[in-house]
Design a protein around this motif. Structure first.
Motif, PDB file in Angstrom:
ATOM      1  N   ASP A  31      41.240  23.041 -12.064  1.00  0.00           N
ATOM      2  CA  ASP A  31      40.183  22.095 -12.442  1.00  0.00           C
ATOM      3  C   ASP A  31      38.799  22.731 -12.313  1.00  0.00           C
ATOM      4  O   ASP A  31      37.841  22.231 -12.904  1.00  0.00           O
ATOM      5  CB  ASP A  31      40.237  20.843 -11.556  1.00  0.00           C
ATOM      6  N   PHE A  32      38.705  23.808 -11.554  1.00  0.00           N
ATOM      7  CA  PHE A  32      37.421  24.464 -11.319  1.00  0.00           C
ATOM      8  C   PHE A  32      37.172  25.629 -12.283  1.00  0.00           C
ATOM      9  O   PHE A  32      36.069  25.818 -12.766  1.00  0.00           O
ATOM     10  CB  PHE A  32      37.343  24.961  -9.870  1.00  0.00           C
ATOM     11  N   CYS A  33      38.231  26.430 -12.532  1.00  0.00           N
ATOM     12  CA  CYS A  33      38.066  27.615 -13.378  1.00  0.00           C
ATOM     13  C   CYS A  33      39.390  28.023 -14.001  1.00  0.00           C
ATOM     14  O   CYS A  33      40.443  27.533 -13.613  1.00  0.00           O
ATOM     15  CB  CYS A  33      37.495  28.779 -12.569  1.00  0.00           C
ATOM     16  N   ASN A  34      39.300  28.951 -14.948  1.00  0.00           N
ATOM     17  CA  ASN A  34      40.479  29.505 -15.584  1.00  0.00           C
ATOM     18  C   ASN A  34      40.146  30.910 -16.082  1.00  0.00           C
ATOM     19  O   ASN A  34      39.015  31.172 -16.479  1.00  0.00           O
ATOM     20  CB  ASN A  34      40.921  28.631 -16.758  1.00  0.00           C
ATOM     21  N   PHE A  35      41.128  31.794 -16.067  1.00  0.00           N
ATOM     22  CA  PHE A  35      40.943  33.128 -16.631  1.00  0.00           C
ATOM     23  C   PHE A  35      41.253  33.049 -18.122  1.00  0.00           C
ATOM     24  O   PHE A  35      42.394  32.822 -18.504  1.00  0.00           O
ATOM     25  CB  PHE A  35      41.856  34.149 -15.947  1.00  0.00           C
ATOM     26  N   VAL A  54      36.224  34.733 -16.771  1.00  0.00           N
ATOM     27  CA  VAL A  54      36.533  33.508 -16.035  1.00  0.00           C
ATOM     28  C   VAL A  54      35.692  32.385 -16.611  1.00  0.00           C
ATOM     29  O   VAL A  54      34.463  32.491 -16.657  1.00  0.00           O
ATOM     30  CB  VAL A  54      36.216  33.660 -14.527  1.00  0.00           C
ATOM     31  N   ASN A  55      36.358  31.331 -17.058  1.00  0.00           N
ATOM     32  CA  ASN A  55      35.653  30.143 -17.529  1.00  0.00           C
ATOM     33  C   ASN A  55      35.426  29.218 -16.341  1.00  0.00           C
ATOM     34  O   ASN A  55      36.384  28.837 -15.663  1.00  0.00           O
ATOM     35  CB  ASN A  55      36.461  29.417 -18.600  1.00  0.00           C
ATOM     36  N   ASP A 121      25.721  29.245 -14.004  1.00  0.00           N
ATOM     37  CA  ASP A 121      25.939  28.161 -14.956  1.00  0.00           C
ATOM     38  C   ASP A 121      26.554  28.696 -16.252  1.00  0.00           C
ATOM     39  O   ASP A 121      26.374  28.128 -17.323  1.00  0.00           O
ATOM     40  CB  ASP A 121      24.632  27.423 -15.245  1.00  0.00           C
ATOM     41  N   HIS A 122      27.279  29.808 -16.123  1.00  0.00           N
ATOM     42  CA  HIS A 122      27.899  30.451 -17.281  1.00  0.00           C
ATOM     43  C   HIS A 122      29.229  31.053 -16.858  1.00  0.00           C
ATOM     44  O   HIS A 122      29.519  31.194 -15.668  1.00  0.00           O
ATOM     45  CB  HIS A 122      26.985  31.550 -17.838  1.00  0.00           C
ATOM     46  N   LEU A 161      39.227  27.770  -1.793  1.00  0.00           N
ATOM     47  CA  LEU A 161      39.702  28.933  -2.535  1.00  0.00           C
ATOM     48  C   LEU A 161      39.931  28.528  -3.984  1.00  0.00           C
ATOM     49  O   LEU A 161      40.690  27.589  -4.260  1.00  0.00           O
ATOM     50  CB  LEU A 161      40.990  29.483  -1.923  1.00  0.00           C
ATOM     51  N   ARG A 162      39.278  29.240  -4.909  1.00  0.00           N
ATOM     52  CA  ARG A 162      39.365  28.877  -6.329  1.00  0.00           C
ATOM     53  C   ARG A 162      40.172  29.876  -7.152  1.00  0.00           C
ATOM     54  O   ARG A 162      40.871  29.498  -8.082  1.00  0.00           O
ATOM     55  CB  ARG A 162      37.967  28.757  -6.941  1.00  0.00           C
TER      56      ARG A 162
END
Length: 172
Positions: A31-35, A54-55, A121-122, A161-162
């Protein structure tokens, strides 16, 4: 006789070389990030590099910690030299505050967009971390003994941990 002397001189001049063997990018909190991508590209036998993106889904990110550790293989990967946790936002405001983190950050600062202080913010990008550049840092700046290594980075945002990023390489 001259050939023997030349061969002995050349044998003394053997240098260590880095060979990337694997990369693993693991999202702990989707929910926080994705590769978007994370891979090792082999152009030819001598030129390999890593790229990743990483998005970030919850921007701006204003509180980041980074746990970096170096492991050496000896019947499994065992801690080797460093295992440090640093407040990444504070470190990026003053990069000379922590020489160990500065050494690790030196691998990425010129080939990524992670070279400024918070907020982020990117999306985060590492573009072409090559074996040649990596080799220079682990053989000349801070020489490592031959062996198999793992560099693991645990990315922690807001004390959760993300993501986990692992680079595997052989130094011979």
């Amino acid at each position: 006789m001259v050939a023997v002397v030349v061969n002995l001189f050349l044998i003394r001049k053997v240098h260590s070389l880095v060979e990337f063997t694997n990369i693993k990018c693991e999202v702990v909190d989707p929910d926080f990030c994705n590769f978007e991508y994370c891979f090792l590209k082999s152009v030819n036998r001598t030129y390999k590099y890593y790229v990743l993106k990483v998005n970030l889904y919850k921007t701006p990110v204003t509180k980041v910690k980074l746990n970096s550790a170096i492991y050496k293989f000896a019947n499994g990967y065992k801690p080797f030299m460093y295992n440090v946790t640093v407040d990444a936002c504070k470190f990026l405001k003053n990069p000379k505050s922590n020489p160990i983190t500065g050494y690790i950050h030196g691998f990425f600062k010129d080939i990524s967009n992670m070279n400024h202080s918070c907020p982020y913010d990117h999306d985060l990008v590492v573009d072409k971390l090559s074996t040649q550049f990596f080799n220079d840092r682990v053989t000349k700046i801070l020489p490592f003994p031959d062996g198999k290594y793992l560099v693991q980075m645990n990315w922690i945002a807001y004390d959760i941990l993300r993501a986990v990023f692992k680079i595997y390489f052989v130094l011979s």
